[in-house]
Design a protein around this motif. Structure first.
Motif, PDB file in Angstrom:
ATOM      1  N   GLU A  76       1.104  -0.967   0.144  1.00  0.00           N
ATOM      2  CA  GLU A  76      -0.203  -0.422   0.097  1.00  0.00           C
ATOM      3  C   GLU A  76       1.186   1.349  -0.062  1.00  0.00           C
ATOM      4  OE1 GLU A  76      -4.152   1.486   2.118  1.00  0.00           O
ATOM      5  OE2 GLU A  76      -2.129   1.222   3.633  1.00  0.00           O
ATOM      6  N   THR A  77       1.725   1.229   1.485  1.00  0.00           N
ATOM      7  CA  THR A  77       2.358   2.581   1.546  1.00  0.00           C
ATOM      8  C   THR A  77       4.264   1.624   1.326  1.00  0.00           C
ATOM      9  OG1 THR A  77       1.692   3.024   3.268  1.00  0.00           O
ATOM     10  CG2 THR A  77       0.912   4.567   1.946  1.00  0.00           C
ATOM     11  N   HIS A  78       4.376   0.756   0.784  1.00  0.00           N
ATOM     12  CA  HIS A  78       6.177   0.466   0.877  1.00  0.00           C
ATOM     13  C   HIS A  78       6.777  -0.536   0.172  1.00  0.00           C
ATOM     14  CE1 HIS A  78       4.556  -3.355   2.945  1.00  0.00           C
ATOM     15  NE2 HIS A  78       5.560  -3.536   2.802  1.00  0.00           N
ATOM     16  N   ASN A  79       7.379  -0.290  -0.201  1.00  0.00           N
ATOM     17  CA  ASN A  79       8.306  -1.351  -1.515  1.00  0.00           C
ATOM     18  C   ASN A  79       9.644  -2.161  -1.030  1.00  0.00           C
ATOM     19  OD1 ASN A  79       6.256   0.059  -3.280  1.00  0.00           O
ATOM     20  ND2 ASN A  79       8.008   1.687  -3.409  1.00  0.00           N
ATOM     21  N   CYS A  80       9.829  -3.191  -1.537  1.00  0.00           N
ATOM     22  CA  CYS A  80      10.607  -3.820  -1.532  1.00  0.00           C
ATOM     23  C   CYS A  80      11.179  -4.257  -2.639  1.00  0.00           C
ATOM     24  CB  CYS A  80      10.194  -5.626  -0.994  1.00  0.00           C
ATOM     25  SG  CYS A  80       9.776  -4.731   1.113  1.00  0.00           S
ATOM     26  N   ALA A  81      12.337  -4.926  -2.876  1.00  0.00           N
ATOM     27  CA  ALA A  81      12.864  -4.979  -3.836  1.00  0.00           C
ATOM     28  C   ALA A  81      14.164  -5.714  -4.204  1.00  0.00           C
ATOM     29  CB  ALA A  81      13.471  -4.012  -5.246  1.00  0.00           C
ATOM     30  N   ILE A  82      14.499  -6.200  -5.067  1.00  0.00           N
ATOM     31  CA  ILE A  82      15.835  -7.746  -4.707  1.00  0.00           C
ATOM     32  C   ILE A  82      16.526  -7.060  -6.071  1.00  0.00           C
ATOM     33  CG2 ILE A  82      16.299  -9.936  -5.217  1.00  0.00           C
ATOM     34  CD1 ILE A  82      13.782 -11.159  -4.357  1.00  0.00           C
ATOM     35  N   ALA A  83      17.773  -6.948  -5.478  1.00  0.00           N
ATOM     36  CA  ALA A  83      18.783  -6.663  -6.625  1.00  0.00           C
ATOM     37  C   ALA A  83      19.835  -7.369  -7.075  1.00  0.00           C
ATOM     38  CB  ALA A  83      20.304  -6.018  -5.395  1.00  0.00           C
ATOM     39  N   THR A  84      20.695  -7.308  -7.935  1.00  0.00           N
ATOM     40  CA  THR A  84      20.581  -8.312  -8.885  1.00  0.00           C
ATOM     41  C   THR A  84      21.975  -9.172  -8.154  1.00  0.00           C
ATOM     42  OG1 THR A  84      23.076  -6.604  -9.683  1.00  0.00           O
ATOM     43  CG2 THR A  84      20.115  -6.680 -11.417  1.00  0.00           C
ATOM     44  N   ASP A  85      22.826  -8.631  -6.669  1.00  0.00           N
ATOM     45  CA  ASP A  85      23.340  -9.899  -6.593  1.00  0.00           C
ATOM     46  C   ASP A  85      22.596  -9.671  -5.457  1.00  0.00           C
ATOM     47  OD1 ASP A  85      22.853  -7.740  -3.872  1.00  0.00           O
ATOM     48  OD2 ASP A  85      24.466  -7.147  -3.272  1.00  0.00           O
ATOM     49  N   ASP A  86      21.006 -10.417  -5.511  1.00  0.00           N
ATOM     50  CA  ASP A  86      19.738 -11.154  -4.556  1.00  0.00           C
ATOM     51  C   ASP A  86      19.564 -10.546  -3.739  1.00  0.00           C
ATOM     52  OD1 ASP A  86      19.834 -13.030  -6.881  1.00  0.00           O
ATOM     53  OD2 ASP A  86      21.274 -14.109  -6.637  1.00  0.00           O
ATOM     54  N   THR A  87      19.931  -9.232  -3.242  1.00  0.00           N
ATOM     55  CA  THR A  87      19.946  -8.980  -1.705  1.00  0.00           C
ATOM     56  C   THR A  87      18.788  -8.601  -2.104  1.00  0.00           C
ATOM     57  OG1 THR A  87      21.064  -6.667  -2.407  1.00  0.00           O
ATOM     58  CG2 THR A  87      22.171  -9.060  -0.732  1.00  0.00           C
ATOM     59  N   LEU A  88      18.273  -7.736  -0.493  1.00  0.00           N
ATOM     60  CA  LEU A  88      16.967  -7.311  -0.570  1.00  0.00           C
ATOM     61  C   LEU A  88      16.865  -6.043   0.159  1.00  0.00           C
ATOM     62  CD1 LEU A  88      13.345  -8.079  -0.358  1.00  0.00           C
ATOM     63  CD2 LEU A  88      14.363  -9.209   1.726  1.00  0.00           C
ATOM     64  N   SER A  89      16.450  -4.618  -0.711  1.00  0.00           N
ATOM     65  CA  SER A  89      16.088  -3.453   0.553  1.00  0.00           C
ATOM     66  C   SER A  89      14.255  -3.812   0.143  1.00  0.00           C
ATOM     67  CB  SER A  89      16.482  -2.831  -0.939  1.00  0.00           C
ATOM     68  OG  SER A  89      18.085  -2.756  -1.197  1.00  0.00           O
ATOM     69  N   CYS A  90      13.983  -2.849   1.268  1.00  0.00           N
ATOM     70  CA  CYS A  90      12.708  -2.520   1.897  1.00  0.00           C
ATOM     71  C   CYS A  90      12.924  -0.862   1.010  1.00  0.00           C
ATOM     72  CB  CYS A  90      11.625  -2.615   2.805  1.00  0.00           C
ATOM     73  SG  CYS A  90      11.777  -4.621   1.718  1.00  0.00           S
ATOM     74  N   TRP A  91      11.472   0.195   1.371  1.00  0.00           N
ATOM     75  CA  TRP A  91      11.938   1.540   1.564  1.00  0.00           C
ATOM     76  C   TRP A  91      10.045   1.750   1.648  1.00  0.00           C
ATOM     77  CZ3 TRP A  91      13.310  -0.514  -2.566  1.00  0.00           C
ATOM     78  CH2 TRP A  91      11.674   0.008  -3.983  1.00  0.00           C
ATOM     79  N   GLY A  92       9.589   2.974   1.998  1.00  0.00           N
ATOM     80  CA  GLY A  92       8.492   3.914   2.327  1.00  0.00           C
ATOM     81  C   GLY A  92       7.374   3.550   4.117  1.00  0.00           C
ATOM     82  N   SER A  93       6.669   3.521   4.190  1.00  0.00           N
ATOM     83  CA  SER A  93       5.677   3.866   5.272  1.00  0.00           C
ATOM     84  C   SER A  93       6.764   2.667   6.453  1.00  0.00           C
ATOM     85  CB  SER A  93       4.398   3.962   5.661  1.00  0.00           C
ATOM     86  OG  SER A  93       4.215   2.202   4.699  1.00  0.00           O
TER      87      SER A  93
END
Length: 890
Positions: free
Chosen positions: A490-507
């Motif tokens: 709803e108000t946050h996102n996550c992504a997988i980088a090309t090195d397969d690590t994880l990042s999230c941002w937003g609420s």
């Protein structure tokens, strides 16, 4: 007793058909006498040697429109008499009348009964069971009860009649001022209006969908249904006679073989609570055999629909078999392939078969699906031909999929986005926050959509590009690194980088960002409402964020795909089977089979099988629900439920009950308030506080056990109360100092998501708690007599000039108060605000995604309440409750 379905007799060539035409002159749906105006169909003779004045070679008896009274027991009728035409119609009476009309014989009482409040001793139990079996209604509340004594509204009547008599969908929406396109009965109201069953209420500009219908009005609508059916029969007969005349006049007939046609049949679901549509998916034709899978989206409400059933099928070489959630049709090897195969089938709660003709040849490439994306109230699927099919709610154009070919699609909120085969982003639907504004340049991969924002990965540099609403920083994607997958909640996102690590941002209200794993590598991630789940490289699942409803209880084992909805998740195991967890009504009814991809939406899930067949399960979003009957003096709305205090001080609650938020102790109360999934009230006898429902943040256990109180207000997971000595205390969870004793003297208080505002003893406004959206910075100067905190904003009514002042988050215009006029009360919602004007009518501003701004025109109110997207008010004229908008999970 003869059922209505048998009242129109079949007529042969040259028939005379006499029909009654009921008068529709009155704008209001009051009972009127049926006036019979004969309609004569011109006679003809196929040989052409007789004039119209000659006697017809074949005649049929005239057909007259039956009277409603012919189908209704005298003991329950009161139709046309002066004793009770103005009385309201309870649900038991509607069931009795409709079953008597539709069935030739009285129903037998089923051995197993579905409704807990309809016992075997109830003389109408068989009729109530039968009306549910016919698919006219599936009960009230959560479907386990029928509420036989609850009276029905005009909107419910429209839905009942549409389902009972198979009234077709209207070609366009009705133009009533109080029925928006998102109204739960909009389609039914448009249908009955289109065929003349009703022309609205009052002067005809409104429909009054929440107004209780009288016996006289109900019988008048029934009479007009009879007239409509007779008119349809007349038109069909006229067309038949004309066709026979043309055929007789032509000595030779040239027949054009049928051409391959569309694979999705032209069927409109009769019942809004069953499947959104019936899809037919076929594999590519081959030289040996062709298989056609006819499947219904198993999105049927409360077990009332179990798929399709064969009524009639052609003989070999076409074989039809009923399989799970649908029908499998196998066409054996034949050269050439049969050009036409006709099947008649129906959903399990339909009463008449629907005939569908499938056109088949050896060269046609037949549609199957490769992916699906489920939003809150609409879905988009990608076929193997790379074309898009979107369906469901289209109030903002979110199902108006563009033509062309695509490789990926995402649906959420009220908009959709897709990536074309040329790697261009194309979005459509609601664009209030810019979420459907396509990137001006570049090529992309991995598209995702949140409630009011969108993100995609740039194909050139593998960076993340986001657009739309940025209230909680959901557009602030990482500026460094390269990525291969992105997912939006709803108000946050996550992504997988090309090195397969994880990042999230937003609420990060519930740890949906800070709780994400900061070590390890991952192959998949999916963001839900306020939580997320990811699959590690080893195949195991981990979840984080808000998890009080079991959505973080990931299963053991290894998996290849995961998807997160509002409060549930589903995953595909390494063997292709599916599993779901969390709490979303019917979301855990996982079908058997093997799947390649799936998508979880608000409260339902769809998946693509290994053979490309689309299947869905779960249930629809909860709506505004049926408000309680009677007169009330206080109403409070929450995110998933609402409660009201009656004139006798008893309490009624309605909506969702997954945390027991409706299970109020049997007491009398002076004040009530509801939060996200908990409720609190002040007991009348001793002015103590009683709370029930969700206790994840100690909303219940930390409630004061001593002292006397005179006002109470709940936010999302926090509650504040004013004591008898005018001091204030708060408990639950929130931002300091949103809990504990609040110094000062106060008259009233209102709580939002993580802030609260109160009127001090000197009539000034004091706000405390979160300030990330200016909840405290924008407090106006002056004195005020009422204040209402929305989710992230607040509004108050000033003393003196009765103007409204608002402050805090204004992303949807919810804090842009009217600059003119006088007001008596204000209610802040999730992203909207409503206020009672000086003339006691209601005006609203802000976001209108769920029709929460569509206050009933001309209706006057003495009080009003809102917290999420539902608005309820107590009417000035009779103290009854009227609601608009929708209950929804925060």
């Amino acid at each position: 007793m003869t059922g209505i379905r048998g009242f129109v007799r079949s007529a042969g060539l040259g028939a005379v058909l006499t029909l009654g035409a009921a008068s529709f002159a009155q704008a209001q749906d009051e009972p009127v006498p049926v006036q019979v105006d004969p309609v004569q169909i011109e006679l003809f003779d196929p040989d052409g040697d007789k004039t119209p004045t000659d006697e017809p070679s074949i005649t049929a008896e005239p057909v007259a429109v039956p009277d409603v009274g012919d189908f209704i027991d005298e003991d329950f009728a009161c139709v046309g008499s002066s004793s009770c035409p103005s009385e309201m119609v309870p649900r038991w009476l509607a069931a009795l009348w409709l079953v008597q009309i539709l069935d030739e014989d009285p129903p037998a009482l089923a051995e197993e009964r579905r409704f807990s409040d309809v016992g075997e001793a109830n003389p109408l139990a068989a009729y109530i069971e039968r009306v549910a079996e016919l698919g006219i209604t599936s009960g009230c509340g959560d479907g386990t009860a029928f509420c036989p004594n609850s009276t029905i509204t005009r909107g419910q009547t429209a839905a009942f009649l549409t389902r009972a008599f198979d009234i077709p969908a209207a070609s366009q929406s009705a133009t009533f001022l109080d029925v928006g396109s998102g109204h739960r009965f909009a389609a039914a109201i448009a249908s009955v209006s289109a065929i003349g069953i009703t022309s609205g209420c009052g002067d005809g500009t409104a429909f009054c969908p929440e107004q209780r219908i009288t016996r006289g009005q109900f019988s008048a609508m029934l009479q007009r249904v009879f007239q409509w059916q007779a008119d349809v029969a007349a038109a069909e007969l006229a067309a038949q006679l004309e066709a026979e005349r043309a055929a007789a006049a032509t000595s030779t007939t040239t027949t054009t073989p049928p051409q391959p046609g569309p694979i999705v049949p032209p069927i409109t679901a009769r019942d809004e609570l069953i499947a959104d549509f019936i899809s037919i998916a076929r594999v590519d034709t081959g030289p040996v055999q062709r298989v056609i899978d006819v499947t219904a989206n198993d999105n049927c409400h409360r077990d009332q629909c179990t798929g399709l059933r064969i009524v009639d099928a052609p003989a070999a070489p076409v074989v039809a078999n009923v399989v799970t959630n649908g029908i499998e049709i196998t066409i054996a090897d034949q050269t050439p392939a049969p050009p036409v195969a006709t099947f008649t089938y129906a959903t399990s709660n339909s009463r008449s078969g629907v005939t569908v003709t499938l056109y088949i040849n050896d060269t046609q490439s037949i549609l199957r699906f490769t992916s699906i994306s489920v939003g809150d109230s609409h879905r988009c699927a990608l076929g193997i031909n790379a074309e898009l099919l979107c369906y469901g709610d289209n109030s903002d154009g979110q199902t108006d999929a563009p033509s062309g070919t695509f490789k990926e699609v995402a649906a959420a909120g009220s908009h959709s986005c897709a990536i074309t085969t040329d790697d261009i982003v194309d979005c459509w639907g609601d664009n209030e926050d810019g979420q459907s504004t396509d990137p001006q340049s570049g090529t992309f991969k991995s598209i995702t959509t949140g409630t009011a924002h969108s993100c995609a990965i740039d194909l050139a540099d593998e960076s993340i590009d986001c657009w739309g609403d940025n209230t909680d920083g959901q557009l602030d994607a990482p500026t460094t690194g390269t990525f291969k997958l992105v997912t939006a909640g709803e108000t946050h996102n996550c992504a997988i980088a090309t090195d397969d690590t994880l990042s999230c941002w937003g609420s990060d209200w519930f740890g949906e960002v800070s709780g994400a794993p900061n070590t390890g590598t991952f192959i998949a991630v999916s963001a839900g409402l306020t939580h997320s789940c990811a699959i590690a490289t080893a195949g195991t699942i981990s979840c984080w964020g808000f998890g009080l409803l079991g959505q973080l209880d990931a299963p053991q084992g290894t998996y290849t795909a995961v998807t997160s909805g509002e409060i549930h998740n589903c995953a595909i195991a390494t063997d292709g089977s599916a599993i779901c967890w969390g709490n979303s009504l019917d979301a855990n009814r996982v079908p058997s089979g093997r799947f390649t991809t799936m998508s979880a939406g608000g409260t339902d899930t769809c998946a693509i099988s290994t053979t490309g067949v689309l299947t869905c399960w779960g249930s629809h979003e909860p709506g505004a629900s049926e408000v309680p009957e009677g007169a009330f003096k206080k109403v409070s709305t929450g995110f998933t439920h609402a409660c009201a205090i009656a004139m006798n001080d008893t309490l009624s609650c309605w909506g969702e009950n997954f945390q027991g938020q409706l299970d109020a102790p049997q007491e009398t109360y002076s004040d009530v308030t509801v939060g996200r999934a908990h409720s609190c009230a002040i007991v009348m006898d001793d002015s103590s506080i009683s709370c029930w429902g969700d206790n994840a943040f100690n909303q219940i256990s930390n409630a004061p056990s001593t002292g006397t109180y005179k006002a109470i207000a709940a936010g999302s997971v926090t509650t504040c109360a004013i004591k008898g000595d005018d001091s204030m205390t708060c408990w639950g969870a929130g931002v300091e100092p949103l809990f504990g004793s609040i110094p000062g003297s106060y008259k009233s208080v209102s709580s939002g998501r993580a802030h609260a505002c109160a009127i001090r003893g000197d009539d000034t406004v004091f706000c405390f708690g979160a300030n990330d959206q200016g909840q405290r910075d924008g407090i106006p100067q002056g004195t005020f007599d009422s204040v209402s905190a929305g989710l992230l904003h607040t509004c108050a009514v000033a003393i003196g000039d009765d103007s409204v002042a608002c402050w805090g988050n204004n992303a949807a215009g919810q804090a842009t108060a009217p600059t003119t006029g006088t007001y008596k009360a204000v209610a802040g919602g999730r992203v909207h605000t409503c206020a009672i004007k000086g003339d006691d009518t209601v005006t609203c501003w802000g976001n209108n995604a769920n029709e929460q701004l569509d206050a009933p025109a001309g209706t006057t109110f003495k009080s009003i309440a809102s917290k999420s997207d539902l608005v309820c008010g107590i009417k000035l004229v009779d103290d009854t409750i009227e609601c608009w908008g929708s209950l929804s999970t925060p």
